[in-house]
Design a protein around this motif. Structure first.
Motif, PDB file in Angstrom:
ATOM      1  N   ARG A  52       0.858  -1.190   0.000  1.00 33.74           N
ATOM      2  CA  ARG A  52       0.000   0.000   0.000  1.00 33.74           C
ATOM      3  C   ARG A  52       0.893   1.237   0.000  1.00 33.74           C
ATOM      4  NH1 ARG A  52      -2.878  -4.021  -0.561  1.00 33.74           N
ATOM      5  NH2 ARG A  52      -4.947  -4.309   0.383  1.00 33.74           N
ATOM      6  N   PRO A  53       0.549   2.231  -0.856  1.00 35.13           N
ATOM      7  CA  PRO A  53       1.390   3.440  -0.936  1.00 35.13           C
ATOM      8  C   PRO A  53       0.975   4.515   0.079  1.00 35.13           C
ATOM      9  CG  PRO A  53      -0.266   3.445  -2.685  1.00 35.13           C
ATOM     10  CD  PRO A  53      -0.518   2.211  -1.862  1.00 35.13           C
ATOM     11  N   SER A  55       2.249   8.606   1.355  1.00 35.37           N
ATOM     12  CA  SER A  55       3.131   9.764   1.189  1.00 35.37           C
ATOM     13  C   SER A  55       4.040   9.900   2.395  1.00 35.37           C
ATOM     14  CB  SER A  55       2.309  11.051   1.081  1.00 35.37           C
ATOM     15  OG  SER A  55       1.404  10.962   0.019  1.00 35.37           O
ATOM     16  N   LEU A  69       1.171   9.347   7.652  1.00 35.78           N
ATOM     17  CA  LEU A  69      -0.195   9.468   8.160  1.00 35.78           C
ATOM     18  C   LEU A  69      -1.017   8.377   7.493  1.00 35.78           C
ATOM     19  CD1 LEU A  69      -2.482  10.990   9.635  1.00 35.78           C
ATOM     20  CD2 LEU A  69      -2.671  12.461   7.614  1.00 35.78           C
ATOM     21  N   LYS A  71      -4.733   6.666   7.136  1.00 30.85           N
ATOM     22  CA  LYS A  71      -6.180   6.672   7.383  1.00 30.85           C
ATOM     23  C   LYS A  71      -6.711   5.268   7.094  1.00 30.85           C
ATOM     24  CE  LYS A  71     -10.485   8.596   5.635  1.00 30.85           C
ATOM     25  NZ  LYS A  71     -11.096   9.479   4.635  1.00 30.85           N
ATOM     26  N   GLY A  74      -9.624   0.314   4.687  1.00 27.17           N
ATOM     27  CA  GLY A  74      -9.867  -1.063   4.259  1.00 27.17           C
ATOM     28  C   GLY A  74      -8.932  -1.995   5.013  1.00 27.17           C
ATOM     29  N   GLY A  76      -5.954  -3.384   4.334  1.00 25.27           N
ATOM     30  CA  GLY A  76      -4.518  -3.111   4.407  1.00 25.27           C
ATOM     31  C   GLY A  76      -4.194  -2.028   5.422  1.00 25.27           C
ATOM     32  N   THR A  77      -4.911  -0.951   5.373  1.00 22.45           N
ATOM     33  CA  THR A  77      -4.638   0.145   6.313  1.00 22.45           C
ATOM     34  C   THR A  77      -5.022  -0.257   7.738  1.00 22.45           C
ATOM     35  OG1 THR A  77      -6.702   1.111   5.479  1.00 22.45           O
ATOM     36  CG2 THR A  77      -4.651   2.110   4.732  1.00 22.45           C
TER      37      THR A  77
HETATM   38  C1  LIG Z   1       0.987   8.167  -3.941  1.00 18.00           C
HETATM   39  C2  LIG Z   1      -0.041   7.853  -2.880  1.00 18.00           C
HETATM   40  C3  LIG Z   1       0.075   8.411  -1.625  1.00 18.00           C
HETATM   41  C4  LIG Z   1      -0.857   8.098  -0.623  1.00 18.00           C
HETATM   42  N1  LIG Z   1      -0.693   8.670   0.599  1.00 18.00           N
HETATM   43  C5  LIG Z   1      -1.533   8.341   1.596  1.00 18.00           C
HETATM   44  C6  LIG Z   1      -1.335   8.885   2.894  1.00 18.00           C
HETATM   45  O1  LIG Z   1      -0.414   9.676   3.143  1.00 18.00           O
HETATM   46  N2  LIG Z   1      -2.196   8.486   3.870  1.00 18.00           N
HETATM   47  C7  LIG Z   1      -3.223   7.621   3.623  1.00 18.00           C
HETATM   48  O2  LIG Z   1      -3.962   7.277   4.557  1.00 18.00           O
HETATM   49  N3  LIG Z   1      -3.443   7.115   2.399  1.00 18.00           N
HETATM   50  C8  LIG Z   1      -2.610   7.446   1.386  1.00 18.00           C
HETATM   51  N4  LIG Z   1      -2.816   6.904   0.137  1.00 18.00           N
HETATM   52  C9  LIG Z   1      -3.978   6.022  -0.070  1.00 18.00           C
HETATM   53  C10 LIG Z   1      -3.677   4.629   0.479  1.00 18.00           C
HETATM   54  O3  LIG Z   1      -2.648   4.045  -0.272  1.00 18.00           O
HETATM   55  C11 LIG Z   1      -4.948   3.759   0.382  1.00 18.00           C
HETATM   56  O4  LIG Z   1      -5.926   4.295   1.240  1.00 18.00           O
HETATM   57  C12 LIG Z   1      -4.632   2.344   0.786  1.00 18.00           C
HETATM   58  O5  LIG Z   1      -3.828   1.733  -0.203  1.00 18.00           O
HETATM   59  C13 LIG Z   1      -5.929   1.558   0.950  1.00 18.00           C
HETATM   60  O6  LIG Z   1      -5.581   0.239   1.325  1.00 18.00           O
HETATM   61  P1  LIG Z   1      -6.612  -0.681   2.108  1.00 18.00           P
HETATM   62  O7  LIG Z   1      -6.154  -2.087   1.934  1.00 18.00           O
HETATM   63  O8  LIG Z   1      -6.841  -0.208   3.498  1.00 18.00           O
HETATM   64  O9  LIG Z   1      -7.948  -0.433   1.396  1.00 18.00           O
HETATM   65  P2  LIG Z   1      -8.583  -1.287   0.229  1.00 18.00           P
HETATM   66  O10 LIG Z   1      -9.296  -2.422   0.857  1.00 18.00           O
HETATM   67  O11 LIG Z   1      -7.586  -1.562  -0.841  1.00 18.00           O
HETATM   68  O12 LIG Z   1      -9.584  -0.215  -0.279  1.00 18.00           O
HETATM   69  C14 LIG Z   1     -10.565   0.356   0.573  1.00 18.00           C
HETATM   70  C15 LIG Z   1     -11.226   1.489  -0.165  1.00 18.00           C
HETATM   71  O13 LIG Z   1     -10.281   2.501  -0.495  1.00 18.00           O
HETATM   72  C16 LIG Z   1     -10.226   2.696  -1.901  1.00 18.00           C
HETATM   73  N5  LIG Z   1      -8.837   2.867  -2.251  1.00 18.00           N
HETATM   74  C17 LIG Z   1      -7.858   1.955  -2.212  1.00 18.00           C
HETATM   75  N6  LIG Z   1      -6.695   2.479  -2.588  1.00 18.00           N
HETATM   76  C18 LIG Z   1      -6.947   3.766  -2.887  1.00 18.00           C
HETATM   77  C19 LIG Z   1      -6.154   4.828  -3.353  1.00 18.00           C
HETATM   78  N7  LIG Z   1      -4.854   4.694  -3.604  1.00 18.00           N
HETATM   79  N8  LIG Z   1      -6.753   6.017  -3.566  1.00 18.00           N
HETATM   80  C20 LIG Z   1      -8.047   6.179  -3.328  1.00 18.00           C
HETATM   81  N9  LIG Z   1      -8.846   5.203  -2.887  1.00 18.00           N
HETATM   82  C21 LIG Z   1      -8.316   4.022  -2.679  1.00 18.00           C
HETATM   83  C22 LIG Z   1     -10.808   1.449  -2.507  1.00 18.00           C
HETATM   84  O14 LIG Z   1     -11.387   1.738  -3.765  1.00 18.00           O
HETATM   85  C23 LIG Z   1     -11.844   1.053  -1.476  1.00 18.00           C
HETATM   86  O15 LIG Z   1     -13.029   1.765  -1.628  1.00 18.00           O
HETATM   87  C24 LIG Z   1      -1.923   7.200  -0.883  1.00 18.00           C
HETATM   88  C25 LIG Z   1      -2.048   6.645  -2.158  1.00 18.00           C
HETATM   89  C26 LIG Z   1      -1.124   6.963  -3.135  1.00 18.00           C
HETATM   90  C27 LIG Z   1      -1.257   6.354  -4.494  1.00 18.00           C
END
Ligand SMILES: Cc1cc2nc3c(=O)[nH]c(=O)nc-3n(C[C@H](O)[C@H](O)[C@H](O)COP(=O)(O)OP(=O)(O)OC[C@H]3O[C@@H](n4cnc5c(N)ncnc54)[C@H](O)[C@@H]3O)c2cc1C
Ligand code: FES
Length: 264
Positions: A52-53, A55, A69, A71, A74, A76-77
């Motif tokens: 998971r990416p 910043s 940070l 949030k 889902g 992974g977070t």
């Molecule tokens: C370059 C970059 C920087 C980021 N920086 C931060 C940060 O500083 N802090 C932070 O909390 N999050 C950040 N994110 C978003 C973070 O990567 C996703 O919230 C995370 O990957 C979700 O993983 P999950 O397994 O919890 O959720 P999943 O189970 O994969 O998804 C849960 C929900 O979130 C949505 N989702 C998943 N990935 C993303 C995404 N990349 N963007 C928007 N919606 C998404 C899905 O569609 C779904 O609705 C960043 C993403 C990118 C690409």
């Protein structure tokens, strides 16, 4: 890209479902630029398989710490936020391109929505230390006061700071982009830098274009490889084709993106 084992040193819930986390990773602390991200394995096993990416929020080169940070949205977070200090994270990074150097001018506007505050804290910090002649005017928007996290970190690195919430519980009632609209009408910014929800980025891009100010946006998109190989993170480019968020971005000049396709 090497995989780094980084020991978690801090994990604090600073708002509902929002965790401030730090890891000891001196190589990353020395190399990271504002706008870049880390690709993090969120557990000790390969389930979930994909990283998971996140910043980079800030670095402390002296102690070798990197701050993020997180949030919870889902699985992974949730797994990552559940890790205790002492756990070892498998991290790739820093990845992607950072914010471009400010163009000539006296002040820049930084516009953050929600967790979009993370890369802009690092950028505000770097502008104040490296481009100290430039004033930083920051706007942070959140839905409500309780999820307006890290506002002190951004305010402390800004010459001027504005907060907005959708319900008026902190700062002005409204959106971060409303505050930007007001400032653009009476100020002459050298550039606008924005990170947050797609809709907010689109409005910021339109407002900046209307004011003739260069705008740079940090875009989030779900990722797989994180290094430009799988095309899993592409976003539509202006004029056709696609750009990879992980390796062409995550920071883009606003005019490089097809906003109609991107924000729907
Ligand atoms: C370059 C970059 C920087 C980021 N920086 C931060 C940060 O500083 N802090 C932070 O909390 N999050 C950040 N994110 C978003 C973070 O990567 C996703 O919230 C995370 O990957 C979700 O993983 P999950 O397994 O919890 O959720 P999943 O189970 O994969 O998804 C849960 C929900 O979130 C949505 N989702 C998943 N990935 C993303 C995404 N990349 N963007 C928007 N919606 C998404 C899905 O569609 C779904 O609705 C960043 C993403 C990118 C690409
Ligand atoms: S995540 Fe594989 S190309 Fe971007």
């Amino acid at each position: 890209m090497p995989h780094i084992s980084a020991r978690l040193t801090w994990n604090e819930e600073i708002g509902p479902g929002h965790h401030l986390m730090a890891a000891h990773a001196p190589q990353i602390a020395a190399a990271a630029r504002p706008g870049q991200f880390l690709h993090v394995r969120v557990g000790p096993t390969h389930d979930p398989l994909l990283r998971r990416p996140f910043s980079v929020l800030r670095v402390d080169e002296a102690s070798g710490q990197v701050w993020l940070l997180v949030k919870v949205v889902g699985r992974g977070t949730r797994l990552l936020a559940g890790m205790a200090p002492g756990a070892v994270l498998d991290v790739m990074g820093p990845l992607g391109c950072g914010f471009p150097e400010p163009p000539p001018g006296e002040e820049v506007a930084l516009v953050a929505g929600g967790c979009g505050v993370a890369p802009l804290i690092f950028w505000a910090d770097r502008i104040q230390t490296t481009f100290s002649h430039i004033r930083v005017v920051s706007i942070l928007g959140a839905a409500t006061e309780d999820v307006m996290v890290c506002w002190l970190d951004l305010a402390a690195r800004s010459d001027e700071f504005y907060a907005t919430t959708e319900d008026g519980s902190a700062g002005e009632r409204g959106l971060a982009s409303d505050a930007l609209r007001g400032l653009l009408a009476r100020r002459n910014f050298a550039a606008v830098y924005a990170c947050g929800p797609r809709g907010m980025l689109k409005v910021c891009a339109e407002l900046a274009r209307g004011a003739g100010v260069p705008c740079f946006v940090a875009v989030e998109e779900a990722m797989a490889c994180g290094v430009g190989a799988c095309l899993g993170c592409v976003v539509p480019a202006a004029g056709g084709g696609y750009l990879r968020v992980c390796s062409d971005g995550p920071v883009f000049a606003a005019e490089a993106l097809d906003w109609e396709a991107l924000a729907t």
